[in-house]
Write an enzyme that holds these catalytic residues in place. Sequence first.
Site, PDB file in Angstrom:
ATOM      1  N   LYS A 151      -2.204  -2.089   7.931  1.00  0.00           N
ATOM      2  CA  LYS A 151      -3.358  -1.565   8.666  1.00  0.00           C
ATOM      3  C   LYS A 151      -3.353  -2.113  10.094  1.00  0.00           C
ATOM      4  O   LYS A 151      -3.031  -3.273  10.324  1.00  0.00           O
ATOM      5  CB  LYS A 151      -4.650  -1.969   7.959  1.00  0.00           C
ATOM      6  CG  LYS A 151      -4.871  -1.227   6.636  1.00  0.00           C
ATOM      7  CD  LYS A 151      -6.216  -1.573   6.034  1.00  0.00           C
ATOM      8  CE  LYS A 151      -6.491  -0.771   4.768  1.00  0.00           C
ATOM      9  NZ  LYS A 151      -7.791  -1.094   4.173  1.00  0.00           N
ATOM     10  N   HIS A 196      -2.777   1.313  -6.012  1.00  0.00           N
ATOM     11  CA  HIS A 196      -3.629   0.160  -5.718  1.00  0.00           C
ATOM     12  C   HIS A 196      -3.695  -0.800  -6.910  1.00  0.00           C
ATOM     13  O   HIS A 196      -3.835  -2.015  -6.731  1.00  0.00           O
ATOM     14  CB  HIS A 196      -5.035   0.638  -5.331  1.00  0.00           C
ATOM     15  CG  HIS A 196      -5.512   0.046  -4.039  1.00  0.00           C
ATOM     16  ND1 HIS A 196      -4.813   0.200  -2.860  1.00  0.00           N
ATOM     17  CD2 HIS A 196      -6.585  -0.731  -3.730  1.00  0.00           C
ATOM     18  CE1 HIS A 196      -5.454  -0.435  -1.890  1.00  0.00           C
ATOM     19  NE2 HIS A 196      -6.517  -1.014  -2.386  1.00  0.00           N
ATOM     20  N   TYR A 218     -10.274 -12.814  -5.748  1.00  0.00           N
ATOM     21  CA  TYR A 218      -9.419 -13.407  -6.784  1.00  0.00           C
ATOM     22  C   TYR A 218      -9.772 -14.871  -7.065  1.00  0.00           C
ATOM     23  O   TYR A 218      -9.100 -15.528  -7.852  1.00  0.00           O
ATOM     24  CB  TYR A 218      -7.948 -13.329  -6.362  1.00  0.00           C
ATOM     25  CG  TYR A 218      -7.470 -11.916  -6.101  1.00  0.00           C
ATOM     26  CD1 TYR A 218      -7.144 -11.062  -7.148  1.00  0.00           C
ATOM     27  CD2 TYR A 218      -7.369 -11.416  -4.805  1.00  0.00           C
ATOM     28  CE1 TYR A 218      -6.722  -9.761  -6.922  1.00  0.00           C
ATOM     29  CE2 TYR A 218      -6.942 -10.118  -4.567  1.00  0.00           C
ATOM     30  CZ  TYR A 218      -6.630  -9.298  -5.625  1.00  0.00           C
ATOM     31  OH  TYR A 218      -6.224  -8.006  -5.402  1.00  0.00           O
ATOM     32  N   HIS A 274      -4.004  -9.255   4.256  1.00  0.00           N
ATOM     33  CA  HIS A 274      -5.426  -9.310   4.598  1.00  0.00           C
ATOM     34  C   HIS A 274      -5.610 -10.121   5.879  1.00  0.00           C
ATOM     35  O   HIS A 274      -5.109 -11.237   5.980  1.00  0.00           O
ATOM     36  CB  HIS A 274      -6.230  -9.978   3.471  1.00  0.00           C
ATOM     37  CG  HIS A 274      -6.341  -9.134   2.240  1.00  0.00           C
ATOM     38  ND1 HIS A 274      -6.677  -9.642   0.999  1.00  0.00           N
ATOM     39  CD2 HIS A 274      -6.181  -7.793   2.061  1.00  0.00           C
ATOM     40  CE1 HIS A 274      -6.698  -8.663   0.118  1.00  0.00           C
ATOM     41  NE2 HIS A 274      -6.409  -7.543   0.730  1.00  0.00           N
ATOM     42  N   ARG A 276       0.856  -1.180   0.000  1.00  0.00           N
ATOM     43  CA  ARG A 276       0.000   0.000   0.000  1.00  0.00           C
ATOM     44  C   ARG A 276       0.899   1.239   0.000  1.00  0.00           C
ATOM     45  O   ARG A 276       2.078   1.162   0.346  1.00  0.00           O
ATOM     46  CB  ARG A 276      -0.902   0.019   1.234  1.00  0.00           C
ATOM     47  CG  ARG A 276      -1.804  -1.214   1.383  1.00  0.00           C
ATOM     48  CD  ARG A 276      -2.594  -1.112   2.687  1.00  0.00           C
ATOM     49  NE  ARG A 276      -3.518  -2.228   2.873  1.00  0.00           N
ATOM     50  CZ  ARG A 276      -3.235  -3.340   3.560  1.00  0.00           C
ATOM     51  NH1 ARG A 276      -2.029  -3.477   4.127  1.00  0.00           N
ATOM     52  NH2 ARG A 276      -4.123  -4.302   3.686  1.00  0.00           N
ATOM     53  N   ARG A 332      -0.734  -2.998  -6.702  1.00  0.00           N
ATOM     54  CA  ARG A 332      -0.959  -3.990  -5.642  1.00  0.00           C
ATOM     55  C   ARG A 332      -1.831  -5.135  -6.168  1.00  0.00           C
ATOM     56  O   ARG A 332      -1.520  -6.314  -5.968  1.00  0.00           O
ATOM     57  CB  ARG A 332      -1.621  -3.281  -4.459  1.00  0.00           C
ATOM     58  CG  ARG A 332      -2.073  -4.180  -3.305  1.00  0.00           C
ATOM     59  CD  ARG A 332      -2.532  -3.282  -2.161  1.00  0.00           C
ATOM     60  NE  ARG A 332      -3.352  -3.970  -1.180  1.00  0.00           N
ATOM     61  CZ  ARG A 332      -2.879  -4.693  -0.174  1.00  0.00           C
ATOM     62  NH1 ARG A 332      -1.569  -4.852  -0.050  1.00  0.00           N
ATOM     63  NH2 ARG A 332      -3.677  -5.270   0.692  1.00  0.00           N
TER      64      ARG A 332
END
Length: 324
Positions: free
Chosen positions: A185, A267, A302, A293, A161, A270
């Site tokens: 995050k 993005h 995906y 994630h 990111r 990514r």
Amino acid sequence: MAAEANAGVLSSFLDYLRIEKGLAPLSIAAYTTDIGQFADFLEKRRRVLLTARRNDVREFLQQLFSHQVDGRSVGRKLSALRHLYRYLLLDKKIDHDPTLNIESPKQWKVLPKSLTRDEMETTLAAPLTRHTSSGRETKESVALAVRDRAMLEVFYAGALRVSEVINAKLEDLKLDAGYVLVRGKGDKERMVPLGKSAQQALMEYLAQARPVLAAGKRRASPQEQSTISIKASPLIFIARGARRLTRQRVWQIVGGASASGRHASPHMLRHSCATHMVENGADLRTVQTILGHSDISTTQVYTHLALDRLRTVYQKHHPRAKAR
């Protein structure tokens, strides 16, 4: 009264996200916007966040769709509400979750945009190609082109990111092992592998370009530049004079490198990494780990790529796959 009640609930939830979950300011701002919209929706119906019902959530989502809000944005807002009501439930401020059994909008599950492999190659080569064709051969212009190339390689190699790239530190880079430690995050750390191409681009940047950018307008010998480079900033990627790169500048660099006719974004790089890995046979758990994630459901956008490849391999290798 309704507005005050909602403001109190939202404030305590944001404190929870900030202090206990360690979310970044941009994430906090997104939650504030999304939940604030739902609170406004409820107030017009003389209801508050603590008394919202499942039907209120459904009508809110339907209103968003009627206002031409795209499915992914609607899905993000529903996700924010789910997090809010999970928190309120655990905190025993409510006894039922109004977001329970509400399916995510199908449009939210669309595959994020990515570049083709040829477009990706063109984008990665763009900084040096553009510099060579410009005819401007100064030390600083060369350094900037080398930096931009290394940054694009790292974006694509590690599916990072923007915040992870601009905050990556020299001490977290393990080039000899081919990894970089990044903080994603919620301030969660993960080790991200870097391929040979990214490693080589980084070695060239660290040895030749970064010392020039760190020294800025100061005249210094190569040995002095190296010392200045290390002391000036702990960050891997820097602007002139060892200043911190801004998010806006990184977006400009990536957008400016798009030579394929399509406007690229960080993005997109990514998602291009994740897409190309799945197309080459990577399992979703591996992709989930690299992307950072926390939930496999986020990576499952995906899935259809993995199924397409499975179908292709099956048809190619199974003796009964084709009609005789």
